[in-house]
Design an enzyme around this catalytic site. Sequence first.
Site, PDB file in Angstrom:
ATOM      1  N   CYS A 175       0.861  -1.187   0.000  1.00 10.13           N
ATOM      2  CA  CYS A 175       0.000   0.000   0.000  1.00 10.13           C
ATOM      3  C   CYS A 175       0.896   1.235   0.000  1.00 10.13           C
ATOM      4  O   CYS A 175       1.900   1.272   0.718  1.00 10.13           O
ATOM      5  CB  CYS A 175      -0.891   0.038   1.231  1.00 10.13           C
ATOM      6  SG  CYS A 175      -1.688  -1.506   1.660  1.00 10.13           S
ATOM      7  N   PHE A 176       0.510   2.265  -0.756  1.00  7.92           N
ATOM      8  CA  PHE A 176       1.343   3.459  -0.908  1.00  7.92           C
ATOM      9  C   PHE A 176       0.517   4.734  -0.748  1.00  7.92           C
ATOM     10  O   PHE A 176      -0.663   4.774  -1.079  1.00  7.92           O
ATOM     11  CB  PHE A 176       1.970   3.507  -2.307  1.00  7.92           C
ATOM     12  CG  PHE A 176       2.837   2.339  -2.665  1.00  7.92           C
ATOM     13  CD1 PHE A 176       4.193   2.339  -2.381  1.00  7.92           C
ATOM     14  CD2 PHE A 176       2.293   1.232  -3.303  1.00  7.92           C
ATOM     15  CE1 PHE A 176       4.996   1.271  -2.728  1.00  7.92           C
ATOM     16  CE2 PHE A 176       3.088   0.155  -3.658  1.00  7.92           C
ATOM     17  CZ  PHE A 176       4.435   0.166  -3.369  1.00  7.92           C
TER      18      PHE A 176
END
Length: 414
Positions: A9-10
Amino acid sequence: MALIPPSFCFVAFPPRTKEGLVIFGKNSARPRDEVQEVVYFAAAAHDPGCKVECTYIEIDQVPQTHAVALSRPSWLWGAEMGANEHGVCIANKAIVTKEAASETEALLGVDLVRLGLERGATAKEALDVIVSLLEEYGQGGNYYEDGSSCQAFQSAYLIVDRKEAWVLETIGKYWAAEKITEGTKCICSQLSLTTKIDAEHPELRSYAENQGWWTADTEFNFAQVFSQADNHSDCCLGKESLEKQEGDITVQMMIDVLRDKASGVCVDSESFLTTASMVSALPQNPSSPCVHYFTGTPDPSRSIFKPFIFVDDVKLVPKVQSPVFGSEDPVKKVPRFQEKLDRRHELYRAHEWIRSVIASNQEKGQKLRRTMLDLEKQGLEAMENILNSSEVLDPSEVEDLFYDCVDTEIKFLK
């Protein structure tokens, strides 16, 4: 020990991003044959005292829930990732810690994603919703549609809105969170919080001390205290993949990062596959709409990121929704998962043909992929024009946006 898929996840903030956008991205790595669907639920009012049935348990419903768009494994109630009408995005990540996850059925981490989106109008509100429900109902139960064994995990979350992000990591009912307002952040299968903790469960440190994992005369480093092994680096593979991008980070760059198999961000292994992906562009200007891109199909390297914008009369998209089996669904029966159903939706079936073409005819596969990327590029450019426009968006222009994109994709594949 439960086998954990390496999802990433970013989030990236201005000035690292272009056009003043907060950009969110998530790859959902799950069992290879699991189908993920994209579903929309409108905002709704609920009667006092009513309940909501989550994946395994019922909980008290709230008077009002927000409109949400979710990407989820089609057998469960919650979501791996999603967004709401207020520009809040949440992604969930399974993690393994010193504290074994409970196999007793309670709320799943994916249920808490949906509940946070339905009940939180900001990232901080969503965080507060999740931790209060964690305290009240706990987390536990099988993360996989598998009747032969129970795979239970602790959960981490990336919760993002137009102004800030929160990384929330949980150990049973205990938790810690870090607030982020600049730069980039990646979370994955490892605990990432260290000594910068901006909010925490009031009994977190005493719990760690009672377990013999920490002493009060030493610095409290969350990852070191609760990680199962010495490997508690800050998701370096994913972080490096994002940070090596030159210039301002754009939606296209985030998509490219999610497609990166060489770095391990895009998972394609014997057991696991990136079964769906999502990218969101959240303008810090509240008058501009947020744009969310969903694949709804496995492997972003051969999928199209299709745009979605929240408006009042969003057209539903049955072609990316799995069949509904109601009370006959094996997830609803105890013992659970005694049979496996065909949950493939129309878009998923169409993509199976692409996979077979790529495997059997490299030249034709590359031509198909170029055409798909051209379709995607048209959508990205159209959304960029909307984000850069000074005019107020006419909702009628985007009511059918996601529907039309899915329909075009299927027609192309046929």
